[in-house]
Design an enzyme around this catalytic site. Structure first.
Site, PDB file in Angstrom:
ATOM      1  N   ARG A 234       0.852  -1.189   0.000  1.00  0.00           N
ATOM      2  CA  ARG A 234       0.000   0.000   0.000  1.00  0.00           C
ATOM      3  C   ARG A 234       0.883   1.232   0.000  1.00  0.00           C
ATOM      4  O   ARG A 234       1.896   1.284   0.726  1.00  0.00           O
ATOM      5  CB  ARG A 234      -0.879   0.031   1.259  1.00  0.00           C
ATOM      6  CG  ARG A 234      -1.993  -0.985   1.269  1.00  0.00           C
ATOM      7  CD  ARG A 234      -3.067  -0.670   0.220  1.00  0.00           C
ATOM      8  NE  ARG A 234      -4.161  -1.610   0.254  1.00  0.00           N
ATOM      9  CZ  ARG A 234      -4.283  -2.671  -0.554  1.00  0.00           C
ATOM     10  NH1 ARG A 234      -3.373  -2.927  -1.473  1.00  0.00           N
ATOM     11  NH2 ARG A 234      -5.332  -3.461  -0.455  1.00  0.00           N
ATOM     12  N   GLU A 263      -4.099   7.272  -5.455  1.00  0.00           N
ATOM     13  CA  GLU A 263      -4.241   6.519  -6.713  1.00  0.00           C
ATOM     14  C   GLU A 263      -5.561   6.865  -7.387  1.00  0.00           C
ATOM     15  O   GLU A 263      -6.596   6.821  -6.727  1.00  0.00           O
ATOM     16  CB  GLU A 263      -4.178   5.021  -6.410  1.00  0.00           C
ATOM     17  CG  GLU A 263      -2.844   4.599  -5.844  1.00  0.00           C
ATOM     18  CD  GLU A 263      -2.775   3.114  -5.494  1.00  0.00           C
ATOM     19  OE1 GLU A 263      -3.788   2.408  -5.682  1.00  0.00           O
ATOM     20  OE2 GLU A 263      -1.735   2.672  -5.032  1.00  0.00           O
ATOM     21  N   HIS A 281      -0.784  -0.041  -9.811  1.00  0.00           N
ATOM     22  CA  HIS A 281      -1.471  -0.942  -8.872  1.00  0.00           C
ATOM     23  C   HIS A 281      -2.057  -2.151  -9.620  1.00  0.00           C
ATOM     24  O   HIS A 281      -3.275  -2.331  -9.685  1.00  0.00           O
ATOM     25  CB  HIS A 281      -2.580  -0.198  -8.110  1.00  0.00           C
ATOM     26  CG  HIS A 281      -2.983  -0.911  -6.846  1.00  0.00           C
ATOM     27  ND1 HIS A 281      -3.445  -0.260  -5.731  1.00  0.00           N
ATOM     28  CD2 HIS A 281      -2.997  -2.235  -6.526  1.00  0.00           C
ATOM     29  CE1 HIS A 281      -3.748  -1.152  -4.779  1.00  0.00           C
ATOM     30  NE2 HIS A 281      -3.477  -2.351  -5.247  1.00  0.00           N
TER      31      HIS A 281
HETATM   32  C1  DGY Z   1      -5.748  -6.206  -2.963  1.00  0.00           C
HETATM   33  O1  DGY Z   1      -6.103  -7.353  -3.251  1.00  0.00           O
HETATM   34  O2  DGY Z   1      -5.828  -5.742  -1.831  1.00  0.00           O
HETATM   35  C2  DGY Z   1      -5.261  -5.389  -4.087  1.00  0.00           C
HETATM   36  O3  DGY Z   1      -4.544  -4.307  -3.680  1.00  0.00           O
HETATM   37  C3  DGY Z   1      -6.439  -4.993  -4.943  1.00  0.00           C
HETATM   38  O4  DGY Z   1      -6.015  -4.336  -6.049  1.00  0.00           O
END
Ligand code: DGY
Length: 316
Positions: A234, A263, A281
């Site tokens: 993240r 984002e 991402h």
């Molecule tokens: C997750 O699975 O948490 C991913 O970041 C989704 O894009």
């Protein structure tokens, strides 16, 4: 009345998921409503299950508007946007989609690591722009094999990254909120020490308040001008302003980032660095893995209505 169970779906998922839900359940498609919260207040009372994603989340106010809610089935391995405390206080259980995306996210971590160290994105542009011919040999880059790999967060994804590291003869150490004595890798009690030791620091921990800006200026300085920072977790885990300043001042060697604090991001100095490789991402974004994630959401919803169970509940 259709006789079907009633669910609330917060946002669209892949077509096959939307179609399956619409066929087998009576679905309130909340994202189509001009005022979703007011609509939930009016029509959410009977919903036993809410289908959401980590991107849309499910906060306490939303949970309050569904008094009959028993389960939240979420898409994504992260769940920092779901108010788990508010859900638990009401006896609402939460499922997510772990495991099925582990390999793809770990693969991308290595893609970014190699791209950042060997500057493959820049090299690609170099060849395509004709500079190999007009300028000559590409500048030397940084070796990957045999180096020191530091992992922040030795969960499923962290472990999959480490397994791949064995193919590159990497030494491995990790930092996690709790040490894992069963693991063969050395636990560094502080992230600063891990960063000081590592050539590559890979962020693979959960997001949310507990990990916010864990990769601080001090950690970045410990990684240093030869160090490379990778993030497939993240954006909030890294103090992005501190990282950009360190890159600009040559205090950090490079970065490979699939996730950012905001984002999609605004255009910024971050996009101008040759020593940074960015992806939008997409850790889990392969056809195979996204299919498996969607299917796991459906399997959780079906299991709940079949016998009240969830196949992949979030950890207690
Ligand atoms: C997750 O699975 O948490 C991913 O970041 C989704 O894009």
């Amino acid at each position: 009345m259709s006789g079907k169970e009633f669910i609330v779906q917060f946002g669209p998922l892949d077509d096959f998921v939307n179609d399956y839900l619409a066929q087998h359940y009576e679905v309130l498609e909340l994202w189509r409503e001009p005022d979703p919260l007011a609509c939930l207040e009016r029509r959410g009372a009977a919903a036993k299950v809410a289908v959401t994603t980590v991107r849309r989340g499910c906060d306490a106010d939303v949970i309050r508007r569904m008094p009959a809610l028993q389960a939240i089935c979420s898409w994504g391995v992260g769940y920092e946007t779901i108010d788990v405390a508010a859900a638990s206080a009401r006896g609402v259980r939460v499922s997510y989609t772990p495991d099925v995306l582990t390999d793809c996210v770990a693969d991308l971590a290595w893609g970014l690591l190699i791209a950042a160290a060997r500057r493959t994105s820049i090299a690609d542009r170099y060849v395509k722009a004709g500079e190999w011919r007009s300028v000559g040999a590409f500048p030397l880059t940084t070796r990957v094999s045999g180096k020191r790999l530091g992992i922040l967060g030795l969960g499923r994804i962290g472990e999959a990254i480490v397994r791949r590291g064995q193919g590159f003869d990497m030494q491995v150490r990790y930092h996690d909120l709790r040490a894992r004595p069963e693991s063969p890798y050395a636990h560094e009690p502080t992230l600063v020490e891990l960063a000081r030791w590592a050539d590559f620091l890979v962020v693979a921990c959960q997001g949310g308040a507990a990990t916010h800006h864990l990769v601080s200026r001090e950690v970045i300085d410990a990684l240093g001008p030869e160090g490379i920072l990778i993030n497939i977790a993240r954006g909030t885990v890294i103090d992005q302003a501190a990282m950009i300043a360190a890159l600009a001042e040559g205090r950090l060697g490079g970065a490979g980032l699939d996730v950012l604090e905001k984002e999609p991001p605004e255009l910024s100095q971050l996009m101008s660095f040759d020593q940074v490789t960015l992806t939008p991402h997409v850790g889990s974004a392969t056809r195979e893995t996204r299919r498996a994630m969607g299917q796991l959401v459906l399997d959780n919803v079906d299991a709940f209505f079949r016998d009240g169970s969830l196949l992949t509940p979030i950890p207690a």
